[in-house]
Design a protein around this motif. Sequence first.
Motif, PDB file in Angstrom:
ATOM      1  N   SER A   4       8.102   7.440 -24.117  1.00 33.24           N
ATOM      2  CA  SER A   4       6.870   7.961 -23.513  1.00 33.24           C
ATOM      3  C   SER A   4       6.977   7.992 -21.991  1.00 33.24           C
ATOM      4  CB  SER A   4       5.644   7.168 -23.960  1.00 33.24           C
ATOM      5  OG  SER A   4       5.724   5.828 -23.571  1.00 33.24           O
ATOM      6  N   TRP A  89       0.768  12.466 -27.007  1.00 39.06           N
ATOM      7  CA  TRP A  89       0.882  11.033 -27.293  1.00 39.06           C
ATOM      8  C   TRP A  89       1.463  10.287 -26.088  1.00 39.06           C
ATOM      9  CZ3 TRP A  89       5.842   8.851 -27.440  1.00 39.06           C
ATOM     10  CH2 TRP A  89       5.853   7.464 -27.651  1.00 39.06           C
ATOM     11  N   SER A  92      -0.924   9.881 -23.172  1.00 38.84           N
ATOM     12  CA  SER A  92      -2.111   9.051 -23.399  1.00 38.84           C
ATOM     13  C   SER A  92      -1.745   7.621 -23.022  1.00 38.84           C
ATOM     14  CB  SER A  92      -2.561   9.119 -24.859  1.00 38.84           C
ATOM     15  OG  SER A  92      -1.668   8.410 -25.689  1.00 38.84           O
ATOM     16  N   ASP A  93      -2.725   6.856 -22.725  1.00 37.41           N
ATOM     17  CA  ASP A  93      -2.462   5.484 -22.290  1.00 37.41           C
ATOM     18  C   ASP A  93      -3.106   4.502 -23.262  1.00 37.41           C
ATOM     19  OD1 ASP A  93      -1.386   3.559 -20.679  1.00 37.41           O
ATOM     20  OD2 ASP A  93      -2.926   3.705 -19.129  1.00 37.41           O
ATOM     21  N   ASP A  94      -3.005   4.823 -24.567  1.00 36.76           N
ATOM     22  CA  ASP A  94      -3.687   3.982 -25.544  1.00 36.76           C
ATOM     23  C   ASP A  94      -2.799   2.898 -26.148  1.00 36.76           C
ATOM     24  OD1 ASP A  94      -2.053   5.366 -27.274  1.00 36.76           O
ATOM     25  OD2 ASP A  94      -3.671   6.387 -28.334  1.00 36.76           O
ATOM     26  N   GLY A  95      -1.545   2.829 -25.745  1.00 34.16           N
ATOM     27  CA  GLY A  95      -0.649   1.782 -26.211  1.00 34.16           C
ATOM     28  C   GLY A  95      -0.102   1.997 -27.611  1.00 34.16           C
ATOM     29  N   SER A  96      -0.409   3.137 -28.224  1.00 33.59           N
ATOM     30  CA  SER A  96       0.082   3.384 -29.579  1.00 33.59           C
ATOM     31  C   SER A  96       1.582   3.657 -29.563  1.00 33.59           C
ATOM     32  CB  SER A  96      -0.661   4.559 -30.212  1.00 33.59           C
ATOM     33  OG  SER A  96      -0.377   5.746 -29.515  1.00 33.59           O
TER      34      SER A  96
END
Length: 105
Positions: A4, A89, A92-96
Amino acid sequence: SRLSKAIRDAEEHSIDEAVAADGSGGGEGTVDWLVQFSSEADFVNKAGRFGLLNEYKEGRPRASYCGVITIWAPCGKRVLFAHRKTVVWARSDDGSQCEGSQRLP
């Protein structure tokens, strides 16, 4: 993840720019290039321009990891061919985490 981060840090370029790059200008340095694709047909077209294996298997490009194929272009640049969904993905900064077996549209 490293994947990422690589996608976030890469410069976005068109397939035409990536194919035409010869190392003589506009692409020097250590920044990777990102070329996005949005569908199987789009990937087949763009991969064919680089002479890459342009096959899909189980909903993903055959040689990909999380929808990304990394190559070294003739100009010496590292080019990340990434599915649009994978780029979303990565940005995004959602840690997924990436689902490596996930089917792409």
